[in-house]
Structures are given as structure tokens and as C-alpha cells.
Design a protein around this motif. Structure first.
Motif, PDB file in Angstrom:
ATOM      1  N   ALA A   1       0.690  -1.226  -0.011  1.00  0.00           N
ATOM      2  CA  ALA A   1       0.149   0.267   0.075  1.00  0.00           C
ATOM      3  C   ALA A   1       0.889   1.270   0.159  1.00  0.00           C
ATOM      4  O   ALA A   1       0.607   2.110  -0.853  1.00  0.00           O
ATOM      5  N   GLY A   2       1.996   1.186   0.686  1.00  0.00           N
ATOM      6  CA  GLY A   2       2.813   2.181   0.784  1.00  0.00           C
ATOM      7  C   GLY A   2       3.601   2.507   2.149  1.00  0.00           C
ATOM      8  O   GLY A   2       3.476   1.424   2.917  1.00  0.00           O
TER       9      GLY A   2
ATOM     10  N   ILE B   1       3.289  -0.595   4.709  1.00  0.00           N
ATOM     11  CA  ILE B   1       1.963  -1.283   5.107  1.00  0.00           C
ATOM     12  C   ILE B   1       1.480  -2.248   3.918  1.00  0.00           C
ATOM     13  O   ILE B   1       1.576  -1.914   2.685  1.00  0.00           O
ATOM     14  N   ILE B   2       1.438  -3.278   4.229  1.00  0.00           N
ATOM     15  CA  ILE B   2       0.867  -4.338   3.403  1.00  0.00           C
ATOM     16  C   ILE B   2      -0.432  -4.679   3.633  1.00  0.00           C
ATOM     17  O   ILE B   2      -0.748  -5.095   4.603  1.00  0.00           O
ATOM     18  N   ASP B   3      -1.544  -4.403   2.473  1.00  0.00           N
ATOM     19  CA  ASP B   3      -2.959  -4.667   2.694  1.00  0.00           C
ATOM     20  C   ASP B   3      -3.080  -6.311   2.297  1.00  0.00           C
ATOM     21  O   ASP B   3      -2.718  -6.817   1.201  1.00  0.00           O
ATOM     22  N   THR B   4      -3.661  -6.813   3.541  1.00  0.00           N
ATOM     23  CA  THR B   4      -3.828  -8.397   3.421  1.00  0.00           C
ATOM     24  C   THR B   4      -5.158  -8.845   3.752  1.00  0.00           C
ATOM     25  O   THR B   4      -5.461  -9.204   4.994  1.00  0.00           O
ATOM     26  N   PRO B   5      -5.981  -8.834   2.641  1.00  0.00           N
ATOM     27  CA  PRO B   5      -7.356  -9.322   2.998  1.00  0.00           C
ATOM     28  C   PRO B   5      -7.255 -10.716   2.835  1.00  0.00           C
ATOM     29  O   PRO B   5      -6.282 -11.279   2.442  1.00  0.00           O
TER      30      PRO B   5
ATOM     31  N   ASP C   1      -7.426  -6.172   6.958  1.00  0.00           N
ATOM     32  CA  ASP C   1      -6.273  -6.324   7.697  1.00  0.00           C
ATOM     33  C   ASP C   1      -5.187  -6.080   7.088  1.00  0.00           C
ATOM     34  O   ASP C   1      -4.964  -5.984   5.906  1.00  0.00           O
ATOM     35  N   PHE C   2      -4.259  -5.500   7.825  1.00  0.00           N
ATOM     36  CA  PHE C   2      -2.881  -5.195   7.177  1.00  0.00           C
ATOM     37  C   PHE C   2      -1.725  -5.598   8.247  1.00  0.00           C
ATOM     38  O   PHE C   2      -1.881  -5.701   9.265  1.00  0.00           O
ATOM     39  N   LEU C   3      -0.426  -5.427   7.541  1.00  0.00           N
ATOM     40  CA  LEU C   3       0.804  -6.108   8.366  1.00  0.00           C
ATOM     41  C   LEU C   3       1.628  -4.671   8.145  1.00  0.00           C
ATOM     42  O   LEU C   3       1.507  -3.961   7.181  1.00  0.00           O
TER      43      LEU C   3
END
Length: 400
Positions: free
Chosen positions: A51-52, A78-82, A323-325
Motif C-alpha cells: 500500500a505504501g 503497510i501491506i494490505d492483506t485481505p 487487515d494489514f501488516l
């Protein structure tokens, strides 16, 4: 002119040859972590979307260090993790030549975003993929055959992997409709436990919280940002020649001796830079954020209620609604690039790696330029009423 040495360490590593465009867009897991039967069954990898970046403030918790209990600012990604969906089970047997696939069993229902991956042209095709496989689940003879296949897996297989796909429909900022699919190894427990675990999770969503925990170290696999065709100075970081050099100075002065009468592979040449497959090991998870938490960008020290998405959204990505990491440092690739997250292959036991991280502040100011405000409410309180606010009130009063 004073003496200067005529030898120096070479520029650029030869370990990454050939430096050409990667064949695959998704990072491939070439080696899974070693299995430990004493642990419960769990997945060893996951997929998310970059994501950024932003930055955080935290206290260093490292007794004996000079920076112990001091505030430090660190960059985070930030990693977008659906959640991922499990749609199949694969069993492998061991042979003298390595692993060989014995059985593959697909679930009864597959979503369109998963089926799209098996077609080159979705709108022209008949969309009949997996219709025969799904019919096996409906009649009694088919169910008996499926049970027999699962029993064969339990009897002969040494490695069990599940076929999972991402859910791009849950990411509003991505136009792509085709899901990314990968095989993920199931570790922990006996082979029978693995097969039962995989069968229970068919057609079910697997959230990121079932795979990773905070303060865990993960390996990040992906394809780097493409730079196109570049010369030797940019691609290999060779030293530029003197200013008055004939026919250009961003060159290699000598590309080899007269004999052998060919250019050796180790000589720096112009060509493709970027869009290479890379693996970075041991990146620390600073936070696993929940999509349901309205304060997933806040901390105990920062009383402001806010979500992780900065003001105006992440540039070239948008809003993170899943959810995100939060990973320490940078991650390869541009925004929206699919990133494969793998359980750490080389577990480190240094104090720096075992440190418990408590965040004091997460920056959510605008990433377009120099952001001053953390939330829209904070900006409104500082700026007061603007011209557009008065016009909005006037329009509302006229409508009444």
C-alpha cells in the motif's frame, strides 16, 4: 600525477545474473520452512499488496544498549492483506528426483476471480472451468472417489500443500479482477492432521492473524520496481570516465583484453535494470491491524482515534480497508505490487530480533507533500471554517 592503484573491487554482484526481466509477476516461494510435527497445523506463507510507507515512533527496548529507552523514528511499510481463500489440496510423494505430485483435489465452488486466472480471455470464453471437478462433490460415487483420494494422500504423501487465492474484490483501489493463486505448504502435525486441516479449510477464508503474530520475523518475496533499459553507470554503478572522454563518459573504459577474443560474462554491460525477482529475509512485524478496529492507526500513547490510512489516502493506492501488516523498513516493488510473505527460513535469536516492539506514534499525515495534520478533524480545528464550508451552509439553507 601521484601514484594510484590500478585494481579495485568489482562493481555489482555476479550472484544475481542474469539481470533480465522476471518471467513471473508474483514472488515465488522456492523453499518452504522445515516441518516440525510437534507444532499444530499452520500455513507457512501468505500474500498481500503493497500500500505504501509511513513512519513510527517507539522506545528502544534493548537493555545494555546506549539507545535503550530512547525514542527512535523508523520507516515502516503497510501491506494490505485481505483474507485468502483455500480452494484445493495437493499431496506430494518423495522420489529419488525430488517431490512428485500424487493427487490434487479442488473444492466444489470456485469464485470467478479465481477462475479468471485459468483463462486468457474471460469475456469471450465459455467459463466452464472446473465444472467436471465440482460435479464429483454432488453424487455419491464422486464423494467416494474424493474420500479415496484423501486416504491415498494420508497413506503415501510426505508433503501437503493447499491452493489459495487472494480476494482482489475486497481491495477497491485495484482495478484487476484476476486473483493471484499459489500453493502454500502446511507445516505441523502428522500427515493425516495436515490432510484433515486442509479439508476443513476448503472454501473458507484464512485471515492473516491465523498465520502471523506481532514481533514475528518474516521473509518478503516479490519483484522489484522496473527501470527499463539502462547504461552501465546506472545498472552496475561503474565509475564515470573523465570529463573530456571521446564519445561519452558513462561507459566501461575497457571491456576486455585482445584474447580471449570475446567479451566475458563478468564485464558490466548496458541492459535491463529492475523488475527482478528478489527475496529479503527477516523483516519484523510491528503491527497486525484489524479492519474492524476503528483505531487501528492509534497507540496507547497517542489518544487520537484514527485509522492507518493517511490523510488523502496512500499515494497511488488509496484507502486500506482490510487487515494489514506493518513491516519494518522498505519492501521491493511499486505500490499495488503483490508481495509474498513467508515464515522465516533462518530464525535469528539475537536480542535485536527478539525485541518486543511497543509503538508510541504512527504518522497518518498526508503523503502528498509535507503533511501537517494527522486527522481531518485536527485540520478543521486549526484552519477554521473555509469558503467551501460557508457555501455549503448557504446551499443547505436555500434548500430548506
Amino acid at each position: 600525477m601521484s601514484h594510484r592503484k590500478f585494481s579495485a573491487p568489482r562493481h555489482g554482484s555476479l550472484g544475481f545474473l542474469p539481470r533480465k526481466r522476471c518471467k513471473r509477476h508474483r514472488g515465488k516461494v522456492k523453499s518452504f520452512p522445515k516441518d516440525d510435527p510437534s507444532k499444530p497445523c499452520h500455513l507457512t506463507a501468505f500474500m498481500g499488496y503493497k500500500a505504501g510507507m509511513t513512519h513510527i515512533v517507539r522506545d528502544v527496548n534493548r537493555p545494555g544498549s546506549k539507545s535503550h529507552q530512547n525514542e527512535i523514528v523508523e520507516a515502516v511499510t503497510i501491506i494490505d492483506t485481505p483474507p485468502m481463500v483455500c480452494v484445493g489440496v495437493v499431496g506430494y510423494i518423495e522420489t529419488p528426483h525430488g517431490l512428485r505430485q500424487l493427487k490434487t483435489i479442488y473444492a466444489q465452488h470456485l469464485s470467478d476471480e479465481c477462475k479468471r486466472r485459468f483463462y486468457k480471455n474471460w469475456y469471450k470464453c465459455k467459463r466452464r472451468a472446473f465444472t467436471k471437478a465440482s460435479k464429483r462433490w454432488k453424487d455419491e460415487a464422486g464423494k467416494v472417489a474424493i474420500d479415496q483420494d484423501f486416504e491415498k494422500m494420508k497413506k503415501y504423501c510426505k508433503v501437503i500443500r493447499v491452493i489459495c487465492h487472494t480476494q482482489l474484490s475486497k481491495i477497491s483501489s485495484l482495478r484487476q479482477k484476476t486473483a493471484h493463486i499459489m500453493e502454500i505448504q502446511v507445516n505441523g502435525g502428522t500427515i493425516a492432521d495436515k490432510v484433515n486441516w486442509a479439508r476443513e479449510h476448503l472454501e473458507k477464508e484464512i485471515p492473516i492473524t491465523d498465520v502471523y503474530q506481532q514481533d514475528e520475523m518474516v521473509d518478503v518475496i516479490g519483484v522489484t520496481k522496473g527501470k527499463g533499459f539502462k547504461g552501465v553507470t546506472s545498472r552496475w554503478h561503474c565509475k564515470k570516465l573523465p570529463r573530456k572522454t571521446h564519445k561519452g563518459l558513462r561507459k566501461v573504459a575497457c571491456i576486455g583484453a585482445w584474447h580471449p577474443s570475446r567479451v566475458q560474462f563478468s564485464v558490466a554491460r548496458a541492459g535491463q535494470k529492475g523488475y527482478h525477482h528478489r527475496t529479503e529475509i527477516n523483516k519484523k512485524i510491528y503491527r497486525i491491524g484489524s479492519s474492524e478496529d476503528p483505531n487501528n492507526g492509534g497507540t496507547q500513547s497517542d489518544l487520537t482515534k484514527k485509522r492507518i490510512t493517511p490523510m488523502g489516502g496512500f499515494p497511488h493506492y488509496g484507502v486500506v480497508n482490510n487487515d494489514f501488516l506493518m513491516l519494518k523498513g522498505c519492501v521491493m516493488g511499486p505500490k499495488k505490487r503483490v508481495i509474498t510473505l513467508r515464515k522465516s527460513l533462518i530464525v535469528k535469536f539475537k536480542r535485536r530480533d527478539r525485541e518486543e516492539v511497543t509503538l508510541k506514534f504512527i504518522d497518518t499525515s498526508s503523503k502528498f507533500g509535507h503533511g501537517r495534520f494527522q486527522t481531518p478533524q485536527e485540520k478543521a480545528n486549526f484552519m477554521g471554517k473555509l469558503k467551501k464550508d460557508f457555501e455549503r451552509e448557504k446551499t443547505a439553507a436555500a434548500a430548506d
